[in-house]
Design an enzyme around this catalytic site. Sequence first.
Site, PDB file in Angstrom:
ATOM      1  N   GLU A 193      25.266  56.077  44.425  1.00 30.91           N
ATOM      2  CA  GLU A 193      26.257  55.110  43.939  1.00 30.91           C
ATOM      3  C   GLU A 193      27.680  55.575  44.305  1.00 30.91           C
ATOM      4  O   GLU A 193      28.512  54.796  44.761  1.00 30.91           O
ATOM      5  CB  GLU A 193      26.111  54.982  42.413  1.00 30.91           C
ATOM      6  CG  GLU A 193      26.976  53.926  41.785  1.00 30.91           C
ATOM      7  CD  GLU A 193      26.393  52.525  41.859  1.00 30.91           C
ATOM      8  OE1 GLU A 193      25.180  52.365  41.686  1.00 30.91           O
ATOM      9  OE2 GLU A 193      27.181  51.592  42.096  1.00 30.91           O
ATOM     10  N   TYR A 201      37.429  49.848  37.746  1.00 22.84           N
ATOM     11  CA  TYR A 201      36.704  51.015  37.224  1.00 22.84           C
ATOM     12  C   TYR A 201      37.227  52.288  37.893  1.00 22.84           C
ATOM     13  O   TYR A 201      37.588  53.258  37.233  1.00 22.84           O
ATOM     14  CB  TYR A 201      35.199  50.841  37.488  1.00 22.84           C
ATOM     15  CG  TYR A 201      34.358  51.972  36.969  1.00 22.84           C
ATOM     16  CD1 TYR A 201      33.795  51.911  35.700  1.00 22.84           C
ATOM     17  CD2 TYR A 201      34.142  53.122  37.730  1.00 22.84           C
ATOM     18  CE1 TYR A 201      33.024  52.954  35.203  1.00 22.84           C
ATOM     19  CE2 TYR A 201      33.390  54.173  37.251  1.00 22.84           C
ATOM     20  CZ  TYR A 201      32.829  54.080  35.995  1.00 22.84           C
ATOM     21  OH  TYR A 201      32.080  55.122  35.516  1.00 22.84           O
ATOM     22  N   ASP A 241      24.417  55.872  33.348  1.00 19.56           N
ATOM     23  CA  ASP A 241      23.440  54.801  33.603  1.00 19.56           C
ATOM     24  C   ASP A 241      22.170  55.375  34.215  1.00 19.56           C
ATOM     25  O   ASP A 241      21.052  55.063  33.794  1.00 19.56           O
ATOM     26  CB  ASP A 241      24.018  53.767  34.579  1.00 19.56           C
ATOM     27  CG  ASP A 241      25.293  53.161  34.051  1.00 19.56           C
ATOM     28  OD1 ASP A 241      25.539  53.262  32.834  1.00 19.56           O
ATOM     29  OD2 ASP A 241      26.054  52.590  34.858  1.00 19.56           O
ATOM     30  N   HIS A 293      33.112  54.678  28.754  1.00 20.33           N
ATOM     31  CA  HIS A 293      34.116  55.202  29.682  1.00 20.33           C
ATOM     32  C   HIS A 293      34.464  56.650  29.371  1.00 20.33           C
ATOM     33  O   HIS A 293      35.604  57.073  29.555  1.00 20.33           O
ATOM     34  CB  HIS A 293      35.380  54.326  29.687  1.00 20.33           C
ATOM     35  CG  HIS A 293      35.191  53.076  30.507  1.00 20.33           C
ATOM     36  ND1 HIS A 293      35.298  53.060  31.867  1.00 20.33           N
ATOM     37  CD2 HIS A 293      34.864  51.813  30.134  1.00 20.33           C
ATOM     38  CE1 HIS A 293      35.061  51.838  32.318  1.00 20.33           C
ATOM     39  NE2 HIS A 293      34.782  51.057  31.287  1.00 20.33           N
ATOM     40  N   GLY A 314      24.418  41.082  37.552  1.00 22.39           N
ATOM     41  CA  GLY A 314      25.856  41.224  37.320  1.00 22.39           C
ATOM     42  C   GLY A 314      26.222  41.256  35.847  1.00 22.39           C
ATOM     43  O   GLY A 314      27.362  41.048  35.480  1.00 22.39           O
TER      44      GLY A 314
HETATM   45  C1  GLA Z   1      29.501  51.980  34.144  1.00 23.69           C
HETATM   46  C2  GLA Z   1      29.296  53.326  34.838  1.00 23.69           C
HETATM   47  C3  GLA Z   1      28.954  54.429  33.834  1.00 23.69           C
HETATM   48  C4  GLA Z   1      29.951  54.456  32.675  1.00 23.69           C
HETATM   49  C5  GLA Z   1      30.166  53.042  32.113  1.00 23.69           C
HETATM   50  C6  GLA Z   1      31.269  53.001  31.084  1.00 23.69           C
HETATM   51  O1  GLA Z   1      28.301  51.533  33.594  1.00 23.69           O
HETATM   52  O2  GLA Z   1      28.291  53.231  35.805  1.00 23.69           O
HETATM   53  O3  GLA Z   1      28.905  55.672  34.488  1.00 23.69           O
HETATM   54  O4  GLA Z   1      31.162  55.024  33.070  1.00 23.69           O
HETATM   55  O5  GLA Z   1      30.471  52.097  33.121  1.00 23.69           O
HETATM   56  O6  GLA Z   1      30.949  53.747  29.965  1.00 23.69           O
END
Ligand code: GLA
Length: 384
Positions: A160, A222, A172, A33, A122
């Site tokens: 995304e 999130y 990611d 995060h 998931g």
């Molecule tokens: C998800 C998001 C990433 C990152 C993580 C937490 O995977 O897609 O961009 O923020 O959560 O580290």
Amino acid sequence: MKAYIQEEFKKIYGNTPDKVFFAPARVNLIGEHIDYNGGLVMPCALGNGTYLAIRKTTDNTFTFRSLNFPEIVHKIPVNTSGYAKEDALWINYPLGCIDYFIREGKTISGLEFLFYGNIPNGGGLSSSASIELVTSFALNNLFNLGKTQVELVKISQQVENKFVGVNCGIMDQFAIGMGKKDQAIILDCQTLEYSYTPFVLKDNTLLIINTNKERKLADSKYNERRATCEAALEIFNKTESFKDLCSIPVDYFEENKHLLTEEMQKRVKHVIYENLRVKESEKALKSGDIEKFGKLMSASHKSLMEDYEVTGKELDTIYLESVDFKGVTGVRMTGAGFGGCAIALVKNDRVEAYKKYIEKIYTDKIGYAPSIYDVSIGEGTREI
Ligand code: GLA
């Protein structure tokens, strides 16, 4: 696997695919995060991922099929002016990639897609980013769109954020695009500078423990965390001009945190100290100090549990039951949290005992079993 998916493609569509592509899943080792706060993260690509067999057609239709959902066929007419999001469907990921290129003025003609993923669904290992990368890579390759790998990473993140509607950071997509076998990536999310460090585990094994919890509401929570971080930065920036939360020196934060609400203080504390943990982790891994790295992993979970509050009882049960178990070097949640997966570094000679223990205690406490996988660290997105 290539031969298998080519064969399936032929059975379904009656023709051989033009090409087959692969994009991995990812785990984040540490730095959670903080990608959307300009921090350092340390993810790697996995051996599992998404395969895409694809063929150009002349019928002005995109046909989407997946071996994971064999009964479903989506046919969408080729359009020249962009697409609308479909309701809660996995095809939004490839559709978003097509939409991106069309808005850029590129021509994408009819295509038959066949996807196959061996990423737990998931599970928070970024199956969605994996579909985005495999699609944007394939389109770039088939239609000679001239994008670099890092550009494809950024495009997939845009898909995304803007098309799918999850305000994720770059981690990611970057890990999935740029991963290297047996290496961890160290990525500065502010500058996109990156380097690799060998992920040498000595006498340890890396395990993934899937909570098997349905990740309901994960996306909205999130986005909420991200908004809180932005609001906190804005408060400090009434008098300062920090680029992002991770640029704030610890001393400044400690002296000025009273300006924030209590909730914001906890969130920002996690962000600032997590960034420092990644720096220490890099040092530890580069000097071969895997014990130190394990301690940093566990400290990261504690902070995500107490201050950032994105864990939940399933991930916390794994953490709390593992952290003092003999042979566990480090344990933490990975990814966005709210369910999904944890990772554990476990001494080789304790792996079997640990698996047995955690499976039983988790099932007793949560009411259903976790899934445990051995991990291999693989290469990024490519044609196979
Ligand atoms: C998800 C998001 C990433 C990152 C993580 C937490 O995977 O897609 O961009 O923020 O959560 O580290």
